[in-house]
Write a protein that holds these residues in place. Structure first.
Motif, short mmCIF file in Angstrom:
data_model
loop_
_atom_site.label_atom_id
_atom_site.label_comp_id
_atom_site.label_asym_id
_atom_site.label_seq_id
_atom_site.Cartn_x
_atom_site.Cartn_y
_atom_site.Cartn_z
N ALA A 1 0.83 -1.21 0.00
CA ALA A 1 0.00 0.00 0.00
C ALA A 1 0.86 1.25 0.00
O ALA A 1 0.53 2.25 -0.65
CB ALA A 1 -0.93 0.00 1.22
N ALA A 2 1.99 1.22 0.72
CA ALA A 2 2.89 2.37 0.75
C ALA A 2 3.60 2.57 -0.58
O ALA A 2 3.91 3.70 -0.96
CB ALA A 2 3.91 2.20 1.87
N ILE A 3 3.87 1.48 -1.29
CA ILE A 3 4.46 1.63 -2.63
C ILE A 3 3.52 2.42 -3.53
O ILE A 3 3.94 3.30 -4.29
CB ILE A 3 4.77 0.24 -3.24
CG1 ILE A 3 5.92 -0.43 -2.47
CG2 ILE A 3 5.14 0.37 -4.71
CD1 ILE A 3 6.20 -1.86 -2.90
N GLU A 4 2.22 2.14 -3.43
CA GLU A 4 1.23 2.83 -4.27
C GLU A 4 1.11 4.30 -3.89
O GLU A 4 0.97 5.17 -4.75
CB GLU A 4 -0.12 2.15 -4.14
CG GLU A 4 -0.17 0.74 -4.74
CD GLU A 4 -1.56 0.14 -4.69
OE1 GLU A 4 -2.51 0.87 -4.32
OE2 GLU A 4 -1.70 -1.06 -5.01
N THR A 5 1.15 4.59 -2.58
CA THR A 5 0.90 5.97 -2.13
C THR A 5 2.17 6.81 -1.98
O THR A 5 2.12 8.03 -2.13
CB THR A 5 0.16 5.96 -0.78
OG1 THR A 5 0.95 5.24 0.19
CG2 THR A 5 -1.21 5.30 -0.92
N GLY B 1 5.52 5.47 -3.11
CA GLY B 1 6.61 5.04 -3.98
C GLY B 1 7.69 4.25 -3.27
O GLY B 1 8.77 4.03 -3.82
N SER B 2 7.40 3.80 -2.04
CA SER B 2 8.38 3.03 -1.27
C SER B 2 7.64 2.11 -0.31
O SER B 2 6.63 2.51 0.27
CB SER B 2 9.32 3.96 -0.49
OG SER B 2 10.11 3.22 0.43
N ALA B 3 8.17 0.89 -0.12
CA ALA B 3 7.56 -0.03 0.85
C ALA B 3 7.77 0.45 2.27
O ALA B 3 7.04 0.04 3.18
CB ALA B 3 8.13 -1.44 0.67
N LEU B 4 8.76 1.29 2.48
CA LEU B 4 9.03 1.85 3.81
C LEU B 4 9.41 3.32 3.63
O LEU B 4 10.59 3.68 3.60
CB LEU B 4 10.15 1.08 4.51
CG LEU B 4 10.32 1.35 6.01
CD1 LEU B 4 9.08 0.92 6.79
CD2 LEU B 4 11.54 0.61 6.54
N PRO B 5 8.41 4.19 3.55
CA PRO B 5 8.68 5.61 3.28
C PRO B 5 9.50 6.26 4.39
O PRO B 5 9.47 5.84 5.55
CB PRO B 5 7.27 6.22 3.21
CG PRO B 5 6.36 5.07 2.95
CD PRO B 5 6.98 3.89 3.61
N ALA C 1 6.29 -10.25 -3.57
CA ALA C 1 5.31 -9.83 -4.57
C ALA C 1 5.46 -8.36 -4.98
O ALA C 1 4.71 -7.88 -5.82
CB ALA C 1 3.89 -10.07 -4.04
N TYR C 2 6.43 -7.64 -4.40
CA TYR C 2 6.62 -6.24 -4.75
C TYR C 2 7.22 -6.15 -6.16
O TYR C 2 7.85 -7.09 -6.65
CB TYR C 2 7.59 -5.56 -3.78
CG TYR C 2 7.12 -5.46 -2.35
CD1 TYR C 2 5.80 -5.70 -1.98
CD2 TYR C 2 8.02 -5.12 -1.33
CE1 TYR C 2 5.38 -5.61 -0.66
CE2 TYR C 2 7.61 -5.02 -0.01
CZ TYR C 2 6.29 -5.27 0.32
OH TYR C 2 5.91 -5.18 1.62
N PRO C 3 7.04 -5.02 -6.83
CA PRO C 3 7.72 -4.81 -8.12
C PRO C 3 9.23 -5.01 -7.98
O PRO C 3 9.80 -4.81 -6.89
CB PRO C 3 7.37 -3.36 -8.47
CG PRO C 3 6.07 -3.11 -7.76
CD PRO C 3 6.17 -3.89 -6.47
N ALA C 4 9.88 -5.39 -9.06
CA ALA C 4 11.29 -5.80 -9.02
C ALA C 4 12.19 -4.76 -8.37
O ALA C 4 13.09 -5.10 -7.60
CB ALA C 4 11.77 -6.10 -10.44
N GLU C 5 11.96 -3.48 -8.66
CA GLU C 5 12.86 -2.45 -8.11
C GLU C 5 12.75 -2.35 -6.59
O GLU C 5 13.68 -1.93 -5.90
CB GLU C 5 12.59 -1.08 -8.76
CG GLU C 5 11.21 -0.51 -8.47
CD GLU C 5 10.17 -0.93 -9.52
OE1 GLU C 5 9.20 -0.18 -9.71
OE2 GLU C 5 10.35 -2.00 -10.12
N HIS C 6 11.61 -2.77 -6.03
CA HIS C 6 11.43 -2.75 -4.58
C HIS C 6 11.90 -4.06 -3.94
O HIS C 6 12.35 -4.06 -2.79
CB HIS C 6 9.95 -2.48 -4.24
CG HIS C 6 9.47 -1.15 -4.73
ND1 HIS C 6 9.77 0.03 -4.08
CD2 HIS C 6 8.73 -0.82 -5.82
CE1 HIS C 6 9.23 1.04 -4.74
NE2 HIS C 6 8.59 0.56 -5.80
N ARG C 7 11.82 -5.15 -4.69
CA ARG C 7 12.34 -6.42 -4.18
C ARG C 7 13.84 -6.38 -3.99
O ARG C 7 14.40 -7.10 -3.16
CB ARG C 7 11.98 -7.57 -5.13
CG ARG C 7 10.51 -7.93 -5.17
CD ARG C 7 10.32 -9.33 -5.75
NE ARG C 7 10.91 -9.51 -7.06
CZ ARG C 7 10.28 -9.23 -8.22
NH1 ARG C 7 9.04 -8.75 -8.19
NH2 ARG C 7 10.88 -9.43 -9.36
N ALA C 8 14.51 -5.54 -4.75
CA ALA C 8 15.98 -5.46 -4.68
C ALA C 8 16.46 -4.78 -3.40
O ALA C 8 17.64 -4.88 -3.06
CB ALA C 8 16.51 -4.72 -5.90
#
Length: 355
Positions: free
Chosen positions: A49-53, A55-59, A81-88
């Protein structure tokens, strides 16, 4: 310590938005029953949800706000399940443990009476060193302990330092001295002589200062067998990061289900409550998740906070959980039919009746 606490609420992914509010509901009921001031809950973005709002899984706003709080509840994340750039990047849990130096991961495993535990009578605690060892994402100051010098060679470093071993050993020995006075050191010193042998040596050194605590040790592979065969004989286990992660999943299942496996990640001045299980995306949003682990993790956080009312509330939560299960209100993983909300309501009712 003061009764008024500001605690973060990070729902996470999958079943997180179901079990984290359940924990808040139960903790509020327990605190109210003791006459404590209500907790000031601070909702913060994390995960998908934070990635959507943000742009980061941990803003950044989440991390900056956590730095001003007494502790927080973190729901499970589904970083795979996060987009590749966030899985990294480091997942939210790993980042927070490293950033706030939450060096002690305390994971109890206690069977519920009347449930189908694989080891009836199991009641132990895994004390896991949380900042180095064989977990490459936490074992270096910058970057990770994994690298590839060529396209055909991958190397992972295991890091063991005296300060980190000493502080986790003290945590385990202090805990054992308050429980049944039995500490088991888990290692692989017959093969990893320099690294886990160092861990064993230092734990033994510090144990000399606790003559009331019986201390033994086992190799990690043998320990898994001992836990399955006679897990009820153990009290407190202390071990490095990866071994502790594996053993605590095993002990959670031996106690009956990972759905009842709680934990806190703590430093000397802050703590993060986090269920030991994952985000269970296959049942997310269906109201089926067992909130016990998250609720019990919250109770561990209250106990860690340390005020008289917080400790009383933690006891009420544990009693409420066990009363609800004993009454037959159980989720599917414990052989019952109750959903998340029904079980949570039963725990709150048990707390109110016993207060």
């Amino acid at each position: 310590m003061a009764d008024h606490y500001r605690l973060g609420v990070l729902p996470g992914d999958g079943i997180g938005p179901e079990i984290v509010p359940a924990a808040v509901q139960v903790l509020d009921a327990a605190l109210a029953a003791t006459g404590a001031e209500p907790v000031e809950w601070v909702p913060l973005p994390v995960g998908a949800a934070a990635i959507e709002t943000h742009g980061s899984a941990l803003p950044d706003v989440t991390v900056e706000t956590l730095d001003k709080l007494d502790g927080w509840l973190l729901g499970p994340h589904d970083s795979a399940a996060y987009p590749a750039e966030h899985r990294a990047k480091l997942n939210p849990s790993g980042f927070l443990r490293k950033h706030f130096d939450l060096f002690a991961n305390i994971r109890p495993a206690k069977a519920f009476e009347g449930t189908p535990a694989l080891v009836p009578g199991l009641d132990l605690v895994v004390v896991r060193e949380n900042t180095e060892g064989f977990y490459a994402d936490r074992s270096t100051y910058r970057g990770t302990g994994e690298f590839m010098p060529t396209a055909d060679v991958a190397i992972a470093m295991g890091i063991f330092t005296r300060p980190a071993i000493e502080r986790i050993a003290r945590q385990a020995l202090e805990l054992a001295s308050r429980r049944r006075r039995h500490l088991t050191i888990v290692h692989k010193a017959n093969v990893l002589r320099t690294s886990t042998g160092f861990f064993l040596e230092i734990c033994r050194e510090l144990a000399a200062g606790y003559p009331e605590v019986e201390v033994d040790d086992f190799h990690i592979d043998a320990m898994t067998v001992h836990l399955v065969r006679h897990g009820a004989d153990f009290d407190v286990l202390v071990t490095e990061n990866m071994f502790g992660d594996i053993l605590s999943d095993l002990t959670g299942e031996l106690a009956g289900s990972l759905g009842i496996a709680p934990s806190i990640n703590a430093s000397y001045d802050r703590a993060m409550a986090q269920a030991a299980h994952g985000s269970a995306p296959d049942i997310a949003g269906r109201g089926l998740a067992n909130p016990t682990a998250m609720i019990a993790s919250g109770a561990m956080l209250l106990d860690w906070l340390g005020s008289e009312h917080a400790k009383q509330a933690a006891t009420l939560v544990d009693r409420g959980l066990r009363t609800a299960v004993a009454s037959g209100v159980r989720t599917a993983d414990l052989g019952g039919t109750a959903g998340t909300a029904e079980f949570t309501d039963a725990v709150v009712a048990a707390i109110n009746e016993s207060a």
